[in-house]
Design a protein around this motif. Structure first.
Motif, PDB file in Angstrom:
ATOM      1  N   ALA A  37       0.848  -1.196   0.000  1.00 59.42           N
ATOM      2  CA  ALA A  37       0.000   0.000   0.000  1.00 59.42           C
ATOM      3  C   ALA A  37       0.878   1.238   0.000  1.00 59.42           C
ATOM      4  N   MET A  38       0.279   2.373  -0.268  1.00 59.81           N
ATOM      5  CA  MET A  38       1.028   3.624  -0.274  1.00 59.81           C
ATOM      6  C   MET A  38       0.238   4.682   0.485  1.00 59.81           C
ATOM      7  N   ASP A  39       0.879   5.235   1.495  1.00 62.20           N
ATOM      8  CA  ASP A  39       0.235   6.197   2.391  1.00 62.20           C
ATOM      9  C   ASP A  39       0.473   7.632   1.887  1.00 62.20           C
ATOM     10  N   HIS A  40      -0.297   8.558   2.399  1.00 69.29           N
ATOM     11  CA  HIS A  40      -0.110   9.996   2.125  1.00 69.29           C
ATOM     12  C   HIS A  40      -0.133  10.670   3.479  1.00 69.29           C
ATOM     13  N   GLY A  72      -4.860   9.367   3.178  1.00 66.69           N
ATOM     14  CA  GLY A  72      -5.384   8.549   2.096  1.00 66.69           C
ATOM     15  C   GLY A  72      -4.372   7.462   1.798  1.00 66.69           C
ATOM     16  N   ASN A  73      -4.777   6.498   1.004  1.00 67.11           N
ATOM     17  CA  ASN A  73      -3.942   5.335   0.801  1.00 67.11           C
ATOM     18  C   ASN A  73      -4.433   4.602  -0.437  1.00 67.11           C
ATOM     19  N   PHE A  74      -3.542   3.819  -1.031  1.00 62.69           N
ATOM     20  CA  PHE A  74      -4.036   2.924  -2.069  1.00 62.69           C
ATOM     21  C   PHE A  74      -3.230   1.645  -2.098  1.00 62.69           C
ATOM     22  N   SER A  75      -3.824   0.633  -2.696  1.00 61.48           N
ATOM     23  CA  SER A  75      -3.187  -0.677  -2.775  1.00 61.48           C
ATOM     24  C   SER A  75      -3.590  -1.312  -4.093  1.00 61.48           C
ATOM     25  N   PRO A  76      -2.677  -1.966  -4.828  1.00 68.86           N
ATOM     26  CA  PRO A  76      -1.264  -2.131  -4.505  1.00 68.86           C
ATOM     27  C   PRO A  76      -0.462  -0.899  -4.915  1.00 68.86           C
ATOM     28  N   SER A  77       0.804  -0.848  -4.447  1.00 70.78           N
ATOM     29  CA  SER A  77       1.712   0.188  -4.924  1.00 70.78           C
ATOM     30  C   SER A  77       2.351  -0.299  -6.218  1.00 70.78           C
ATOM     31  N   PRO A  78       2.225   0.475  -7.306  1.00 71.50           N
ATOM     32  CA  PRO A  78       2.836   0.040  -8.562  1.00 71.50           C
ATOM     33  C   PRO A  78       4.367  -0.001  -8.480  1.00 71.50           C
ATOM     34  N   PHE A  79       4.924   0.610  -7.443  1.00 73.00           N
ATOM     35  CA  PHE A  79       6.389   0.639  -7.314  1.00 73.00           C
ATOM     36  C   PHE A  79       6.937  -0.582  -6.578  1.00 73.00           C
ATOM     37  N   TYR A  80       6.021  -1.369  -6.019  1.00 73.21           N
ATOM     38  CA  TYR A  80       6.455  -2.570  -5.299  1.00 73.21           C
ATOM     39  C   TYR A  80       6.507  -3.720  -6.307  1.00 73.21           C
ATOM     40  N   THR A  81       7.626  -3.804  -7.000  1.00 77.04           N
ATOM     41  CA  THR A  81       7.769  -4.774  -8.091  1.00 77.04           C
ATOM     42  C   THR A  81       8.107  -6.167  -7.543  1.00 77.04           C
ATOM     43  N   PRO A  82       7.970  -7.191  -8.368  1.00 74.56           N
ATOM     44  CA  PRO A  82       8.351  -8.536  -7.918  1.00 74.56           C
ATOM     45  C   PRO A  82       9.821  -8.599  -7.476  1.00 74.56           C
ATOM     46  N   GLU A  83      10.699  -7.812  -8.109  1.00 76.29           N
ATOM     47  CA  GLU A  83      12.121  -7.806  -7.728  1.00 76.29           C
ATOM     48  C   GLU A  83      12.288  -7.238  -6.318  1.00 76.29           C
ATOM     49  N   ILE A  84      11.573  -6.157  -6.050  1.00 71.42           N
ATOM     50  CA  ILE A  84      11.664  -5.547  -4.717  1.00 71.42           C
ATOM     51  C   ILE A  84      11.085  -6.495  -3.676  1.00 71.42           C
ATOM     52  N   ASP A  85       9.983  -7.127  -4.043  1.00 74.71           N
ATOM     53  CA  ASP A  85       9.365  -8.093  -3.125  1.00 74.71           C
ATOM     54  C   ASP A  85      10.362  -9.214  -2.795  1.00 74.71           C
ATOM     55  N   ALA A  86      11.025  -9.713  -3.825  1.00 74.52           N
ATOM     56  CA  ALA A  86      11.976 -10.815  -3.618  1.00 74.52           C
ATOM     57  C   ALA A  86      13.121 -10.362  -2.702  1.00 74.52           C
ATOM     58  N   TYR A  87      13.609  -9.152  -2.922  1.00 78.80           N
ATOM     59  CA  TYR A  87      14.698  -8.620  -2.094  1.00 78.80           C
ATOM     60  C   TYR A  87      14.263  -8.517  -0.629  1.00 78.80           C
ATOM     61  N   CYS A  88      13.038  -7.973  -0.428  1.00 80.26           N
ATOM     62  CA  CYS A  88      12.553  -7.783   0.946  1.00 80.26           C
ATOM     63  C   CYS A  88      12.297  -9.117   1.632  1.00 80.26           C
ATOM     64  N   ARG A  89      11.848 -10.100   0.860  1.00 86.53           N
ATOM     65  CA  ARG A  89      11.654 -11.431   1.451  1.00 86.53           C
ATOM     66  C   ARG A  89      12.982 -11.985   1.936  1.00 86.53           C
ATOM     67  N   GLU A  90      14.018 -11.764   1.155  1.00 93.99           N
ATOM     68  CA  GLU A  90      15.325 -12.319   1.525  1.00 93.99           C
ATOM     69  C   GLU A  90      15.979 -11.551   2.672  1.00 93.99           C
ATOM     70  N   HIS A  91      15.852 -10.222   2.648  1.00 94.11           N
ATOM     71  CA  HIS A  91      16.642  -9.412   3.583  1.00 94.11           C
ATOM     72  C   HIS A  91      15.866  -8.815   4.745  1.00 94.11           C
ATOM     73  N   ILE A  92      14.555  -8.780   4.650  1.00 92.50           N
ATOM     74  CA  ILE A  92      13.808  -8.005   5.654  1.00 92.50           C
ATOM     75  C   ILE A  92      12.762  -8.816   6.424  1.00 92.50           C
ATOM     76  N   TYR A  93      11.781  -9.393   5.714  1.00 88.87           N
ATOM     77  CA  TYR A  93      10.595  -9.905   6.421  1.00 88.87           C
ATOM     78  C   TYR A  93      10.926 -11.075   7.360  1.00 88.87           C
ATOM     79  N   GLN A  94      11.401 -12.174   6.764  1.00 90.30           N
ATOM     80  CA  GLN A  94      11.663 -13.351   7.602  1.00 90.30           C
ATOM     81  C   GLN A  94      12.791 -13.061   8.586  1.00 90.30           C
ATOM     82  N   ARG A  95      13.742 -12.268   8.159  1.00 92.46           N
ATOM     83  CA  ARG A  95      14.878 -11.951   9.016  1.00 92.46           C
ATOM     84  C   ARG A  95      14.410 -11.220  10.291  1.00 92.46           C
ATOM     85  N   THR A  96      13.428 -10.350  10.114  1.00 90.29           N
ATOM     86  CA  THR A  96      12.892  -9.620  11.271  1.00 90.29           C
ATOM     87  C   THR A  96      12.193 -10.585  12.236  1.00 90.29           C
TER      88      THR A  96
END
Ligand code: AMP
Ligand code: GLY
Length: 424
Positions: free
Chosen positions: A210-213, A229-253
């Motif tokens: 999502a993307m906040d204002h 205001g807000n919207f979902s999905p964020s067009p800037f959250y690409t599959p590549e970014i998702d893959a990076y965050c899965r590897e480095h951020i989500y599970q790691r946290t």
């Protein structure tokens, strides 16, 4: 099944609305709730910080599941009290909620476990802060360690404003003990993305982005707010970014919290920024976002109660999480003057135009009943008008058309929610 929801905003309205869709749910209470929530749940006049009274209510009424929407009670330890009474509750306990409750804790956690975030120092006294400023460039970001209603972050352009910021947070104690320590952080630039996730202590499953204002005014100007205001999905959250965050951020946290002896069950809201050097974590929240919940939950195809129960039972890995292809956008209708000073108590008209609609929803944030049973404004953020449509552009047009149908004396809204859609 009987559910109790703790909170009174648009987020809690969206949670109640999603829970009500489950055929197993026979009764929902919300403490303290609001006039919109009263349409689906019975509102209980107990404050969110009255833990003992809330637990007693849950026991007396044989509540099967309590969902805590707000950060203050989570950080204050409501989950610990409910658990000690043998009650089923969704949200992190006090030990885990520190992920949001202390920015110093979360920064140290990220550093220790190599989770990408801004460079930082922690100052425990104004003198330490001044010492740190002597070695940093500007702008620099100053953050109160504790909860400060989303207002404890100051972006300081020069040494003078940094000094003033330290005075505000650490000496004048504008946010009380939240300013006992401050995090002094490197200023990052990039697009911000909100990624909410369900966590059961070990497994993490992310919801749609999502993307906040956050700023009060058009063109991202003015003061920071809870979200306009807000919207979902964020067009800037690409599959590549998702893959990076899965590897480095989500599970790691989630693994880091477990390794620290603070296993996290509940919702982790990853506040991300896409920098030139890749995605970094700006902040963690230990709950759904508001108004992120109002655009993410309407897109969720998997039943919310089923997912929450899977989290509480440590079985999140067994349940697939699915979201609709439809886009969703919400415009917050606020009281003019929010977030500083505003009047309330004005009658609201046009709410009935949403009745029976499934693609245009109005979640109540700050509303109440007057003595005659009419719905009136009762807060800074009043309503979140939300629309679902096949594309973000269509959702935006629909949400703005729907927002025009609602009127009250001092109605204020941003007119550019979703402006980034056109830049995607
Ligand atoms: P936080 O409560 O930490 O998310 O901060 C609130 C807002 O302040 C964020 O959504 C950003 O817009 C901004 N912010 C926080 N940290 C930084 C940073 N290191 N650099 C630039 N902006 C920031
Ligand atoms: N909308 C931002 C938040 O809930 O923290």
């Amino acid at each position: 099944m009987k559910i109790l929801i703790i909170g009174s905003g648009g987020r809690e309205h969206a949670i109640a609305w999603a829970c009500a869709k489950n055929p197993r749910v026979e009764k929902i209470w919300c403490a303290p709730g609001n006039a919109g929530i009263a349409g689906i749940a019975e509102c209980v006049p107990i404050g969110a910080m009255e833990f003992e009274r809330l637990a007693a209510f849950a026991k007396e009424n044989a509540v099967d599941l309590t969902i805590v929407g707000m950060d203050d009670p989570l950080v204050g330890g409501i989950v610990d009290i409910f658990k000690s009474e043998g009650l089923r509750v969704f949200g992190p306990d006090k030990k885990a909620a520190v992920l949001e409750g202390s920015k110093a804790f979360s920064k140290d956690l990220m550093k220790k476990y190599d989770i990408p975030t801004a460079e930082y120092h922690i100052a425990r006294t104004p003198e330490e802060a001044m010492e740190i400023f002597a070695h940093t460039g500007y702008p620099v970001v100053l953050k109160a360690d504790g909860l400060a209603l989303g207002k404890g972050v100051l972006i300081c352009e020069d040494a003078y404003s940094a000094r003033e910021g330290v005075r505000e947070l650490m000496e004048d104690k504008k946010f009380g003990s939240a300013g006992d320590q401050v995090v002094i952080e490197e200023f990052l630039t990039g697009r911000e993305i909100s990624v909410l996730s369900f966590v059961d202590g070990k497994t993490v499953k992310t919801m749609a982005s999502a993307m906040d204002h956050k700023r009060a005014g058009d063109g991202d100007t003015g003061l920071n707010t809870g979200g306009m205001g807000n919207f979902s999905p964020s067009p800037f959250y690409t599959p590549e970014i998702d893959a990076y965050c899965r590897e480095h951020i989500y599970q790691r946290t989630v693994d880091a919290m477990a390794a620290e002896g603070r296993p996290f069950t509940g919702v982790i809201f990853f506040g991300l920024i896409l920098t030139e050097k890749g995605p970094k974590v700006l902040e963690y929240n230990a709950r759904f976002g508001d108004p992120e919940a109002q655009v993410v939950l309407p897109r969720m195809k998997t039943d919310l109660v089923d997912v929450i129960e899977a989290c509480v039972d440590g079985k999140l890995d067994e349940i697939p999480l699915e979201f609709s292809e439809d886009a969703c956008l919400c415009v917050v209708l606020a009281s003019d003057g929010y977030p500083v000073k505003y009047e309330k108590g004005f009658p609201i008209s046009g709410l009935e135009t949403f009745e029976g609609k499934t693609d245009e929803l109005v979640f109540h944030a700050g509303t109440a009943f007057d003595g005659d049973g009419n719905i009136v404004t009762n807060g800074g953020r009043v309503l979140a008008v939300t629309a679902l449509a096949p594309t973000l552009q269509e959702a935006r047009s629909k949400a703005y058309a729907a927002a025009e149908r609602v009127t009250f004396a001092n109605k204020y809204m941003r007119h550019d929610i979703g402006h980034a859609i056109d830049e995607a």
